[in-house]
Design an enzyme around this catalytic site. Structure first.
Site, PDB file in Angstrom:
ATOM      1  N   GLU A 228       0.884  -1.173   0.000  1.00  0.00           N
ATOM      2  CA  GLU A 228       0.000   0.000   0.000  1.00  0.00           C
ATOM      3  C   GLU A 228       0.912   1.211   0.000  1.00  0.00           C
ATOM      4  OE1 GLU A 228      -1.408   3.260   1.036  1.00  0.00           O
ATOM      5  OE2 GLU A 228      -1.819   2.406   3.014  1.00  0.00           O
ATOM      6  N   CYS A 262      -2.244   8.784   3.085  1.00  0.00           N
ATOM      7  CA  CYS A 262      -2.110   8.295   1.714  1.00  0.00           C
ATOM      8  C   CYS A 262      -3.411   8.475   0.950  1.00  0.00           C
ATOM      9  CB  CYS A 262      -1.673   6.835   1.709  1.00  0.00           C
ATOM     10  SG  CYS A 262      -2.666   5.774   2.763  1.00  0.00           S
TER      11      CYS A 262
END
Length: 460
Positions: A228, A262
């Site tokens: 990720e 993020c």
């Protein structure tokens, strides 16, 4: 990078930590491998009891743990407290649902009988980031320990006290040695560790460079990996959106965690018909933020995680402006001690500019006005990243149609990209691969073993 606690509110060095010796690292990996031999045989009831205890201790110590988060990486104290609650909820979620998620899946083959049985892989290794020191670990440890794996964690070098505190929670809850182990090692040593044959899978949340390095080692050693990485989420506002609500959510999407998510909303793409109204109201909100000490509950925007991050973000803004971007608000470092950046809005962004292609990790918003819905979709997809995104509209079916055309792992309608235990999390393109959270997250590091039963009379 040194392993140390530095308060980003003042850039004051608080404490340094020595890396593990090679012998200590070997002992940690050996213990994890040895513990797997019996942990894999424990019942779901035993695993569930332990993980509920960890979650309970996390809530019990919330004030202390939240202050560690704020001290080490600058998160607002109220958001740090919320992170502890979320982390405990994730651990409880897998404790309650893990057995169901991993129950045998019966098949209907043409001949015989067959089912899929989900078996633990062994020792799994994760490299975790600083921006959510407890949540990121919870979404890895929760499913994998319930699945029967043992885990090794290399946490970010700027949150060592958070990393140590998490391991202490497991120890206090009664976890056997080797079930959950924190590794105080460098990134270089972490990449080398991937090659150890006792480690059966690896996961990383972090930068593209770190992800490429770890995935490369995993590939060379034929191991499953989950990544990720970064994101540059689009926040699309269509002409039929409720602008007041869109602006409120834009603030949450951009400023949560001091802009260091993020899945933060980073590119605000607004159709021409409502662009002026949105920009005026968004600018007013950004300009009114109270910047200050993250331990103060009245503060609305704190520092970045460290001085290096603030320098990088300021440089991205400077390079973008030099290439023709226009500053609507802010644009500079705040003239005060600490790793602070002014709330900033950039516009007139074009391909080739830093702010157009790169992830801006902090309180800097990129604003784009576009002709119509299709132009918004095209711009949203013009990114090397594919993590999340959001669409604001009063027509939900229209929102779903737009979501279908956005090339990301997640799209939220009338809400910025968000996270909770029962929603899968992950991206496409250079944002990584694999999924965490929900039922999908527990299936990443298990062996999906086929068991087929045949009668002697079957033809095959």
């Amino acid at each position: 990078m040194s392993i140390q606690t530095t308060d980003p509110n003042t850039n004051t060095l608080i404490k340094t930590f020595e890396q593990m010796t090679d012998n200590a690292l070997e002992e940690a990996v050996a213990a994890a491998a040895d513990t797997f031999g019996h942990w894999r045989k424990t019942s779901f009831t035993q695993r569930k009891y332990l993980m509920h205890k960890v979650a309970s201790l996390m809530r019990e110590k919330k004030d202390m743990l939240a202050r560690l988060i704020t001290l080490e990486m600058g998160k607002l104290i109220s958001q740090a407290e919320a992170e502890i609650d979320l982390s405990a909820n994730i651990i409880d979620y897998y404790a309650e649902n893990g057995e169901k998620f991993l129950s045998d899946k019966h098949l209907a083959p043409e001949y015989g009988k067959a089912f899929i049985r989900y078996m633990p892989l062994g020792v799994v290794f994760a490299v975790e980031p600083w921006n959510f020191p407890f949540y990121q670990v919870a979404r890895f440890a929760g499913p994998n320990i319930i699945a029967g794996n043992t885990i090794l964690i290399k946490h970010a070098s700027i949150v060592p006290q958070c990393a140590i505190a998490i391991e202490e929670l497991f120890t206090e809850a009664g976890a056997p040695k080797g079930l959950y182990t924190n590794l105080l090692i460098s990134g270089k040593r972490a990449s080398a560790l991937v090659g150890d044959q006792r480690i059966k899978g690896v996961s990383l949340t972090g930068s593209e460079a770190a992800g490429a390095s770890l995935a490369g080692e995993a590939g060379r050693n034929l191991k499953k990996s989950v990544l990720e990485l970064g994101g540059n989420d689009a926040f699309i506002v269509l002409e039929d959106a409720n602008i007041e609500k869109a602006v409120e959510w834009a603030m949450v999407g951009r400023i949560n965690n001091n802009g260091q998510c993020c899945v933060a909303s980073k590119r605000f793409i607004v159709v021409e018909a409502v662009a002026d109204e949105f920009l005026v109201k968004f600018t007013q909100k950004m300009a009114s933020l109270k910047v200050g000490d993250p331990m103060d509950k009245t503060t609305e925007l704190g520092p970045l995680c460290n001085e290096e991050a603030a320098v990088l973000l300021a440089d991205q803004v400077t390079r973008s402006v030099a290439a023709g971007a226009k500053i609507i608000l802010g644009g500079s470092r705040l003239k005060r001690p600490g790793a602070f950046m002014e709330p900033t809005i950039l516009t007139n962004l074009k391909p080739g500019m830093a702010a157009y292609h790169e992830e801006l990790f902090g309180p800097v918003a990129s604003f784009y006005r576009v002709k119509d819905e299709q132009a918004a979709i095209d711009l949203a997809n013009d990114s090397p990243f594919g993590l999340g995104g959001s669409v604001f509209t009063s027509d939900i079916e229209r929102g779903k149609n737009v979501a279908d055309q956005i090339d990301t792992g997640m799209v939220f309608i009338n809400h910025p990209t968000w996270t909770q235990a029962d929603l899968p999390f992950g991206g496409t393109k250079r944002s990584g691969y694999g999924r965490e959270l929900s039922e999908l997250g527990i299936h990443e590091f298990v062996n999906k073993k086929l068991i087929r039963v045949s009668e002697l009379s079957d033809p095959f």
